[in-house]
Design a protein around this motif. Structure first.
Motif, mmCIF file in Angstrom:
data_model
loop_
_atom_site.group_PDB
_atom_site.id
_atom_site.type_symbol
_atom_site.label_atom_id
_atom_site.label_comp_id
_atom_site.label_asym_id
_atom_site.label_seq_id
_atom_site.Cartn_x
_atom_site.Cartn_y
_atom_site.Cartn_z
ATOM 1 N N ALA A 96 86.472 17.433 27.640
ATOM 2 C CA ALA A 96 87.622 16.837 26.975
ATOM 3 C C ALA A 96 88.664 16.888 28.030
ATOM 4 N N ALA A 97 88.574 17.762 29.044
ATOM 5 C CA ALA A 97 89.483 17.762 30.347
ATOM 6 C C ALA A 97 89.104 16.957 31.363
ATOM 7 N N ARG A 98 87.893 16.388 31.336
ATOM 8 C CA ARG A 98 87.226 15.594 32.477
ATOM 9 C C ARG A 98 87.012 16.785 33.527
ATOM 10 N N TYR A 99 86.639 17.793 32.887
ATOM 11 C CA TYR A 99 86.703 18.998 33.975
ATOM 12 C C TYR A 99 85.429 18.622 35.231
ATOM 13 N N GLU A 100 85.843 19.458 36.260
ATOM 14 C CA GLU A 100 84.729 19.410 37.357
ATOM 15 C C GLU A 100 84.894 20.796 38.061
ATOM 16 N N ASN A 101 83.692 21.344 38.648
ATOM 17 C CA ASN A 101 83.690 22.609 39.076
ATOM 18 C C ASN A 101 83.378 23.628 38.148
ATOM 19 N N ALA A 102 83.598 24.815 38.380
ATOM 20 C CA ALA A 102 83.328 26.164 37.698
ATOM 21 C C ALA A 102 84.753 26.433 36.926
ATOM 22 N N GLY A 103 84.540 26.611 35.458
ATOM 23 C CA GLY A 103 85.533 26.833 34.678
ATOM 24 C C GLY A 103 85.256 27.815 33.756
ATOM 25 N N THR A 104 86.162 28.416 32.883
ATOM 26 C CA THR A 104 85.839 29.424 31.827
ATOM 27 C C THR A 104 86.744 28.861 30.600
ATOM 28 N N VAL A 105 85.753 28.992 29.533
ATOM 29 C CA VAL A 105 86.521 28.481 28.122
ATOM 30 C C VAL A 105 86.558 30.040 27.257
ATOM 31 N N GLU A 106 87.716 30.201 26.823
ATOM 32 C CA GLU A 106 88.008 31.370 26.064
ATOM 33 C C GLU A 106 88.034 31.253 24.767
ATOM 34 N N PHE A 107 87.193 32.018 23.974
ATOM 35 C CA PHE A 107 87.427 31.768 22.535
ATOM 36 C C PHE A 107 87.902 33.208 21.952
ATOM 37 N N LEU A 108 88.709 33.339 20.637
ATOM 38 C CA LEU A 108 88.801 34.609 19.743
ATOM 39 C C LEU A 108 87.643 34.364 18.914
ATOM 40 N N LEU A 109 87.141 35.486 18.573
ATOM 41 C CA LEU A 109 85.969 35.542 17.512
ATOM 42 C C LEU A 109 86.320 36.454 16.522
ATOM 43 N N ASP A 110 86.270 36.099 15.349
ATOM 44 C CA ASP A 110 86.440 36.837 14.202
ATOM 45 C C ASP A 110 85.151 37.739 13.713
ATOM 46 N N ARG A 111 85.452 38.826 12.730
ATOM 47 C CA ARG A 111 84.387 39.606 12.280
ATOM 48 C C ARG A 111 83.388 38.718 11.426
ATOM 49 N N GLU A 112 83.814 37.547 10.956
ATOM 50 C CA GLU A 112 82.952 36.918 10.025
ATOM 51 C C GLU A 112 81.945 35.917 11.224
ATOM 52 N N GLY A 113 82.355 35.797 12.390
ATOM 53 C CA GLY A 113 81.479 34.942 13.435
ATOM 54 C C GLY A 113 82.440 33.548 13.392
ATOM 55 N N ARG A 114 83.465 33.567 12.919
ATOM 56 C CA ARG A 114 84.133 32.465 13.290
ATOM 57 C C ARG A 114 84.776 32.382 14.678
ATOM 58 N N PHE A 115 84.747 31.150 15.282
ATOM 59 C CA PHE A 115 85.354 31.495 16.621
ATOM 60 C C PHE A 115 86.626 30.205 16.778
ATOM 61 N N TYR A 116 87.420 30.202 17.758
ATOM 62 C CA TYR A 116 88.473 29.506 18.057
ATOM 63 C C TYR A 116 88.767 29.476 19.357
ATOM 64 N N PHE A 117 89.027 28.063 19.886
ATOM 65 C CA PHE A 117 89.318 28.020 21.264
ATOM 66 C C PHE A 117 90.652 28.604 21.448
ATOM 67 N N MET A 118 90.711 29.170 22.784
ATOM 68 C CA MET A 118 92.190 29.967 23.178
ATOM 69 C C MET A 118 92.611 29.384 24.181
ATOM 70 N N GLU A 119 91.868 29.475 25.453
ATOM 71 C CA GLU A 119 92.398 28.741 26.626
ATOM 72 C C GLU A 119 91.329 28.507 27.579
ATOM 73 N N MET A 120 91.549 27.770 28.355
ATOM 74 C CA MET A 120 90.582 27.249 29.594
ATOM 75 C C MET A 120 91.109 27.799 30.934
ATOM 76 N N ASN A 121 90.432 28.511 31.743
ATOM 77 C CA ASN A 121 90.860 28.915 32.906
ATOM 78 C C ASN A 121 90.198 28.097 33.741
ATOM 79 N N THR A 122 90.761 27.452 34.715
ATOM 80 C CA THR A 122 90.410 26.478 35.571
ATOM 81 C C THR A 122 90.225 27.082 37.058
ATOM 82 N N ARG A 123 89.431 28.077 37.078
ATOM 83 C CA ARG A 123 89.277 28.897 38.602
ATOM 84 C C ARG A 123 88.010 29.789 38.394
ATOM 85 N N ILE A 124 87.728 30.169 39.369
ATOM 86 C CA ILE A 124 86.494 31.251 39.409
ATOM 87 C C ILE A 124 87.272 32.523 38.977
#
Ligand code: MV4
Length: 447
Positions: free
Chosen positions: A265-293
């Motif tokens: 979606a971000a037309r990303y290139e190189n190394a990056g990290t996608v952060e999620f919040l995960l609840d006790r029921e195993g549902r997950f939600y996008f939090m932010e993306m870190n565009t660095r090592i």
């Protein structure tokens, strides 16, 4: 491939980047501040340039100084590491305008992911799950109140320009939200020069689970599994591990797919990290993306065998990621990272000073990424991270045993560190059982 890379950073990550360059036969230029003449990265690089005073605003954050150092040494690329200029889209642009390569994502991807409300909106358009909340930035406190009434309390206000926990405000009812809105708006304006806010339903005890991704110019995007980062204090991570004790193969595949979709979606290139919040029921939600090592990237390196910094260099040079398919990355075993900070174990205040004696642990399944040496003086001007002690084992239990053994071998004298605290966390029943969430440290420290 590049012939000479300038490293716009200091300490352990600069040392780590020099290691990757050496293995690829690339010459290195270290930049350092007046306080870092004796820092290991400045001693290890092929060339060294002093770029300014101890205060990072005049040195590691000074774009003109960094660019001048690159020009006079004839570097053809710049690696920003993490922190400092790593997520400054304008800096990435200037590097390209000067005819050099920025070893990281395109400036547009940095800018998009740096605006957290825009990031949320754009990944949602690619079917990445997000928490109920605002579609883009809020227009007014009235809009916030109306939205909160619809999705239900508690809600959290976040600064569009924030991230990593900066500029957030929790609200449990209408009156709290009204006050939180004005406070958060003013704080964001002062801290980031951008007062805009967005709103999300607040998850009470989530886990922080993030996915490492690699994306090349050929359009290939792969993920290299997750890191569980729930053990943190005041938004500073203390322990990270992979795999997450909370994921099974199905959820991992589902989250990995979402992470890849977010990067696309971000037309990303190189190394990056996608952060999620995960609840006790195993549902997950996008939090932010870190565009660095990231600091914790070696956790992924230990379980996958992939050298992420070498991949960053390859990708920036226009080469494809060295693993053709996700199936060629076969994670094995369990890795844990303990962040060793120079800090007072009671007050958490930084503890700079001279390292009089030093013993680094080693042996099977142990890795230490550090710029410390005996006789080095840790300056008071920068982050207190002085070493990352990593352990790898066939399973989580073996990694925990190795963690205990390696932490006991570590000797840093002359300054205070949090190594003892890590040993106590390793003795904690909940930690041992993998029962960790973002409130683990609050419970641990009040127990
Ligand atoms: C949240 C949240 C609960 N619900 N958002 C903190 C860092 C920043 N990236 C976002 N953070 C959070 N966002 C909603 N909707 C809880 C946190 C949070 C947190 C997240 C990851 C790791 C540690 C944390 C500690 C406190 C709060």
């Amino acid at each position: 491939m590049f012939s000479k890379v300038l490293i716009a950073n200091r300490g352990e990550i600069a040392v780590r980047i020099i290691a990757a360059c050496r293995e690829l036969g690339i010459a290195t230029v270290a930049v350092h501040s007046a306080a870092d003449r004796e820092c290991l990265h400045a001693r290890l690089a092929d060339e060294t340039v002093c770029i300014g005073p101890a205060e990072s605003t005049g040195s590691y954050l000074n774009i003109s100084s960094v660019m001048s150092a690159a020009q006079i040494t004839g570097a053809d690329a710049i690696h920003p590491g993490y922190g400092f200029l790593a997520e400054n889209a304008r800096f990435a642009e200037i590097v390209h305008e000067c005819g050099l390569t920025f070893i990281g994502p395109p400036p547009e991807a940095i800018r998009l992911m740096g605006n957290k409300s825009q990031a949320r909106r754009s990944v949602a358009a690619s079917e990445v799950p997000i928490l109920p909340g605002s579609d883009g930035p809020l227009g007014s406190s009235a809009e916030a109140l109306e939205l909160a009434a619809a999705i239900g309390y508690p809600v959290i206000l976040k600064a569009s320009a924030g991230g990593g926990g900066r500029g957030m405000r929790l609200a449990w009812d209408e009156s709290e939200l009204q006050r939180a809105y004005d406070t958060a708006w003013n704080e964001a304006e002062r801290a980031f020069g951008d007062p805009t806010l967005y709103l999300e339903k607040y998850l009470e005890s989530p886990r922080h689970v993030e996915f490492q991704i690699l994306a090349d110019r050929q359009g290939r995007v792969i993920h290299l599994g997750e890191r569980e980062c729930s053990v943190q204090r005041r938004h500073q991570k203390l322990i990270e591990e992979s795999p997450s004790p909370a994921l099974g193969p199905e959820l991992r595949a589902e989250m990995g797919k979402a992470a890849v979709a977010a990067a696309r979606a971000a037309r990303y290139e190189n190394a990056g990290t996608v952060e999620f919040l995960l609840d006790r029921e195993g549902r997950f939600y996008f939090m932010e993306m870190n565009t660095r090592i990231q600091v914790e990237h070696p956790v992924t390196e230990l379980v996958t065998g992939v050298d992420l910094v070498k991949e960053q260099l390859r990708i920036a040079a226009g080469k494809p990621v060295s693993m053709a398919k996700r199936t060629q990355v076969r994670p094995h075993g369990h890795a844990i990272e303990f962040r060793i900070n120079a800090e007072d174990p009671r007050t958490f205040a930084p503890s700079p000073g001279r390292v009089s004696h030093l013993v680094m642990p080693g042996g099977p399944g142990v890795r230490v990424d550090s710029h410390l040496y005996a006789g080095y003086t840790v300056p008071p001007n920068y982050d207190s991270l002085v070493a990352k002690l990593l352990v790898h084992g066939r399973d989580r239990h073996e990694a925990l045993v190795r963690g205990r053994r390696a932490l006991a071998m570590l000797r840093v004298e002359g300054i205070s560190t949090n190594a003892e605290m890590h040993q106590r966390i390793l003795e904690d029943e909940d930690f041992q059982a993998g029962r960790i969430d973002t409130h683990f440290m609050e419970r641990f420290l009040t127990a």
